[in-house]
Motif scaffolding. Structure first.
Motif, PDB file in Angstrom:
ATOM      1  N   LEU A  81      24.866 -13.092  13.797  1.00  0.00           N
ATOM      2  CA  LEU A  81      23.850 -12.529  14.684  1.00  0.00           C
ATOM      3  C   LEU A  81      22.811 -11.756  13.878  1.00  0.00           C
ATOM      4  CD1 LEU A  81      22.885 -11.958  17.580  1.00  0.00           C
ATOM      5  CD2 LEU A  81      24.365  -9.931  17.566  1.00  0.00           C
ATOM      6  N   ARG A  82      23.277 -10.980  12.920  1.00  0.00           N
ATOM      7  CA  ARG A  82      22.350 -10.210  12.102  1.00  0.00           C
ATOM      8  C   ARG A  82      21.429 -11.115  11.288  1.00  0.00           C
ATOM      9  NH1 ARG A  82      24.961  -6.330   8.272  1.00  0.00           N
ATOM     10  NH2 ARG A  82      22.760  -5.860   7.959  1.00  0.00           N
ATOM     11  N   ALA A  83      21.992 -12.153  10.699  1.00  0.00           N
ATOM     12  CA  ALA A  83      21.176 -13.053   9.884  1.00  0.00           C
ATOM     13  C   ALA A  83      20.066 -13.684  10.720  1.00  0.00           C
ATOM     14  CB  ALA A  83      22.058 -14.130   9.262  1.00  0.00           C
ATOM     15  N   LEU A  84      20.380 -13.969  11.967  1.00  0.00           N
ATOM     16  CA  LEU A  84      19.399 -14.591  12.855  1.00  0.00           C
ATOM     17  C   LEU A  84      18.301 -13.615  13.264  1.00  0.00           C
ATOM     18  CD1 LEU A  84      18.698 -17.155  14.535  1.00  0.00           C
ATOM     19  CD2 LEU A  84      20.067 -16.156  16.381  1.00  0.00           C
ATOM     20  N   LEU A  85      18.694 -12.402  13.622  1.00  0.00           N
ATOM     21  CA  LEU A  85      17.756 -11.466  14.227  1.00  0.00           C
ATOM     22  C   LEU A  85      17.129 -10.476  13.242  1.00  0.00           C
ATOM     23  CD1 LEU A  85      19.703 -10.661  17.528  1.00  0.00           C
ATOM     24  CD2 LEU A  85      17.811 -12.273  17.196  1.00  0.00           C
ATOM     25  N   GLU A  86      17.927  -9.950  12.314  1.00  0.00           N
ATOM     26  CA  GLU A  86      17.364  -8.948  11.400  1.00  0.00           C
ATOM     27  C   GLU A  86      16.353  -9.539  10.433  1.00  0.00           C
ATOM     28  OE1 GLU A  86      19.150  -5.291   9.964  1.00  0.00           O
ATOM     29  OE2 GLU A  86      21.090  -6.239  10.397  1.00  0.00           O
ATOM     30  N   CYS A  87      16.553 -10.777  10.053  1.00  0.00           N
ATOM     31  CA  CYS A  87      15.573 -11.409   9.156  1.00  0.00           C
ATOM     32  C   CYS A  87      14.232 -11.555   9.868  1.00  0.00           C
ATOM     33  CB  CYS A  87      16.089 -12.765   8.687  1.00  0.00           C
ATOM     34  SG  CYS A  87      17.498 -12.651   7.576  1.00  0.00           S
ATOM     35  N   HIS A  88      14.278 -11.896  11.145  1.00  0.00           N
ATOM     36  CA  HIS A  88      13.045 -11.998  11.920  1.00  0.00           C
ATOM     37  C   HIS A  88      12.394 -10.622  12.070  1.00  0.00           C
ATOM     38  CE1 HIS A  88      10.125 -13.425  14.748  1.00  0.00           C
ATOM     39  NE2 HIS A  88      10.597 -12.675  15.732  1.00  0.00           N
ATOM     40  N   ALA A  89      13.227  -9.592  12.294  1.00  0.00           N
ATOM     41  CA  ALA A  89      12.693  -8.233  12.408  1.00  0.00           C
ATOM     42  C   ALA A  89      12.020  -7.808  11.102  1.00  0.00           C
ATOM     43  CB  ALA A  89      13.817  -7.264  12.767  1.00  0.00           C
ATOM     44  N   VAL A 149      10.262 -10.613   2.144  1.00  0.00           N
ATOM     45  CA  VAL A 149      11.092  -9.666   2.897  1.00  0.00           C
ATOM     46  C   VAL A 149      12.164 -10.405   3.695  1.00  0.00           C
ATOM     47  CG1 VAL A 149      11.112  -7.994   4.782  1.00  0.00           C
ATOM     48  CG2 VAL A 149       9.335  -7.868   3.038  1.00  0.00           C
ATOM     49  N   GLU A 150      11.769 -11.473   4.341  1.00  0.00           N
ATOM     50  CA  GLU A 150      12.720 -12.252   5.137  1.00  0.00           C
ATOM     51  C   GLU A 150      13.830 -12.809   4.248  1.00  0.00           C
ATOM     52  OE1 GLU A 150      12.629 -15.735   8.558  1.00  0.00           O
ATOM     53  OE2 GLU A 150      11.064 -15.696   7.026  1.00  0.00           O
ATOM     54  N   ALA A 151      13.456 -13.345   3.088  1.00  0.00           N
ATOM     55  CA  ALA A 151      14.447 -13.922   2.178  1.00  0.00           C
ATOM     56  C   ALA A 151      15.380 -12.843   1.622  1.00  0.00           C
ATOM     57  CB  ALA A 151      13.742 -14.636   1.030  1.00  0.00           C
TER      58      ALA A 151
END
Length: 227
Positions: A80-88, A192-194
């Motif tokens: 869940l974090r990988a999906l959402l925090e990267c977008h944030a 940042v996303e990476a």
């Protein structure tokens, strides 16, 4: 100042951590009050609070039961974090303000001090990390995204998914925080996303492999991102 209820919460969480209160174990108000030497009122409030934060689950007519926690639960939190925090993080790259960037740098410096201080608890190490991720979430400027992250990063989920990291993993996480802060200062959304993805997956791989029913010695009452 810590209240009696806070102290009861700490004792129960430590009992969960030690395995004294395993997944599925029912906690009795009267027994806890007797063992801890306190009245029923702070025990009831502590159980209610821990139920809200995910450590316990209320069972009608039976009381509170320790919530089971497995490696699969941990994996789901990191997915869940990988999906959402990267977008944030990507959104934050073009929206973050100078005061927020400065605060991120201060937090990283604080983490370095804690890492070099003997006897620092997981709870103490948790606080600056929580704020680091909260600032990025706030900088992303999306209430919907914050609400989506809340379900996976609230209370027990946060602490359980990060508990057990060794010194090397904690140092690596802090170094990755610095990389993320520097990329945010450059407003480089791709970088940042990476970096956020690398950070999250690095912590996931650093987790102990043995299944743990429940792990915690601190908790936050607000949505709480993790390492």
């Amino acid at each position: 100042m810590e209240t009696v209820t806070d102290q009861v919460c700490t004792v129960i969480r430590q009992g969960i951590l030690s395995g004294e209160y395993h997944g599925g174990y029912f906690l009795r108000e009267d027994k806890l009050a007797q063992v801890l030497g306190v009245s029923l009122t702070p025990v009831r409030e502590a159980l209610r609070r821990l139920g809200v934060d995910g450590w316990l689950e209320p069972i009608p007519y039976r009381g509170y039961r320790v919530t089971s926690w497995t490696q699969e639960d941990i994996h789901e939190v990191f997915e869940l974090r990988a999906l959402l925090e990267c977008h944030a993080a990507r959104r934050a790259a073009t929206r973050i303000r100078p005061p927020q960037l400065r605060r991120l740098k201060d937090i990283i410096d604080q983490e370095q001090v804690l890492l070099k201080t003997p006897g620092v608890s997981h709870c103490q190490q948790t606080q600056p990390n929580v704020e680091f991720h909260e600032i990025i979430m706030a900088a992303a400027g999306s209430r919907r995204l914050s609400r989506a992250l809340e379900s996976g990063l609230h209370g027990a989920n946060y602490v359980r998914s990060t508990y057990g990291l060794d010194q090397a993993a904690m140092e690596r996480a802090s170094y990755q925080h610095r990389q993320i802060q520097e990329a945010l200062a450059l407003a480089d959304a791709d970088l940042v996303e990476a970096l956020m993805y690398t950070h999250i997956m690095s912590v996931a791989r650093s987790r102990p492999t043995a299944e743990i029913d429940a792990e915690a010695n601190c908790v936050t009452t607000s949505p709480s991102p993790s390492y």
